[in-house]
Design a protein around this motif. Structure first.
Motif, PDB file in Angstrom:
ATOM      1  N   LEU A 159       0.621   3.952  -2.839  1.00  0.00           N
ATOM      2  CA  LEU A 159      -0.675   4.621  -2.864  1.00  0.00           C
ATOM      3  C   LEU A 159      -0.800   5.607  -1.708  1.00  0.00           C
ATOM      4  O   LEU A 159      -1.252   6.746  -1.888  1.00  0.00           O
ATOM      5  CB  LEU A 159      -1.803   3.587  -2.802  1.00  0.00           C
ATOM      6  N   PHE A 196       1.707   8.748  -1.986  1.00  0.00           N
ATOM      7  CA  PHE A 196       1.768   9.404  -3.294  1.00  0.00           C
ATOM      8  C   PHE A 196       1.888  10.920  -3.159  1.00  0.00           C
ATOM      9  O   PHE A 196       2.601  11.578  -3.905  1.00  0.00           O
ATOM     10  CB  PHE A 196       0.532   9.042  -4.118  1.00  0.00           C
ATOM     11  N   LEU A 243       0.807  -1.223   0.000  1.00  0.00           N
ATOM     12  CA  LEU A 243       0.000   0.000   0.000  1.00  0.00           C
ATOM     13  C   LEU A 243       0.841   1.276   0.000  1.00  0.00           C
ATOM     14  O   LEU A 243       0.313   2.362  -0.232  1.00  0.00           O
ATOM     15  CB  LEU A 243      -0.925   0.020   1.228  1.00  0.00           C
TER      16      LEU A 243
END
Length: 294
Positions: free
Chosen positions: A106, A109, A103
């Protein structure tokens, strides 16, 4: 999976059972065991750039630490374990770390990169403010207190003369710590090394550092105590020579006032170089060096 279905209200064909299932302990506990280490996996990959295998090993080690802590009664603090060693928790926590690993792109980011964080940290570290210098001085005086205690203990064990012993012990401890050590250690004391500070000089660094430290620790700082000593002497003498003592007290207050004014002016103008540093052509810089990026 069959055990999970049998112990909960979960029914695939009935969406109304989903919420009830989420509220059950048999669902909440495994989920929270996974979510517990998700941030750990994210942090490992984001900040330390760990690989999948490294994240797996570190997540497993963290989970093992949790389980051993529970099994040992917080390593002997309690007479017996307050929870059992659960292999399922070990696997769930490790899975949470791996989930965080995947993860991470994501989640991070919109966050700055590790390289930009290092550059910003280095830029801040290069700024030497008075708070950082004062904190280093506090650390140094704590260490000096220990050294002074040792010297006083040795002084007493050797049964050396007690006449002016406090002054001699101060001169000995301060001379060793604030004069000799910075000269031999390229302008550093233990406090400055801990806060990554260093005294540098434009010319003849050893002599410049010596005179700087001598002015600061044998003239400037003792001057803050001189007026109090003079005041005690004036009170002890009563009315005799009171005018003379009053004049001496006024003179003894002059160095602390001048130093305070110099400090405030330097702080307002954001030029952290005090008069004793200007006289000796020295300054305090950061000893932080840019680290090699991974």
């Amino acid at each position: 999976m069959s055990g999970f279905i049998n112990s909960t209200h979960f029914v695939w064909t009935e969406p109304s059972s989903y919420l009830a299932t989420l509220k059950q302990t048999t669902t909440i506990q495994p989920l929270f065991n996974i979510f517990l280490t998700v941030p750990f996996g994210i942090y490992l990959r984001y900040f330390f750039k760990t690989s999948f295998k490294q994240t797996l090993l570190l997540s497993f080690t963290l989970s093992l630490f949790f389980e051993l802590t529970q099994l040992s009664g917080l390593y002997g603090i309690y007479p017996r374990p307050y929870r059992l060693f659960d292999v399922d928790d070990l696997l769930l926590n490790t899975s949470g770390g791996l989930l965080g690993f995947y993860l991470q792109p994501l989640v991070t980011f919109f966050l700055p990169t590790r390289e930009s964080l290092d550059q910003a940290t280095y830029a801040r570290g290069q700024k030497v403010g008075y708070f950082r210098r004062l904190l280093a001085l506090v650390v140094d005086y704590c260490i000096l207190g220990v050294i002074t205690f040792i010297i006083a203990l040795i002084w007493r064990l050797l049964k050396l003369p007690a006449i002016h012993s406090e002054i001699l012990q101060y001169c000995l401890a301060t001379g060793v710590y604030f004069l000799i050590i910075p000269i031999l250690w390229r302008g550093k004391t233990l406090g400055k090394a801990l806060l990554q500070l260093q005294i540098v000089a434009d010319h003849h660094p050893r002599w410049a550092i010596f005179w700087r430290q001598l002015l600061l620790f044998f003239i400037v700082i003792p001057s803050f105590q001189l007026w109090r000593v003079t005041l005690d002497a004036a009170v002890a003498s009563g009315q005799q020579h009171f005018d003379v003592y009053l004049f001496i007290i006024g003179l003894s207050l002059l160095p602390p006032l001048l130093f305070t004014g110099n400090f405030l002016l330097s702080w307002v103008t954001k030029r952290p170089q005090l008069f004793y540093e200007k006289l000796t052509h020295t300054r305090v810089i950061s000893s932080i060096h840019p680290t090699q990026q991974p």
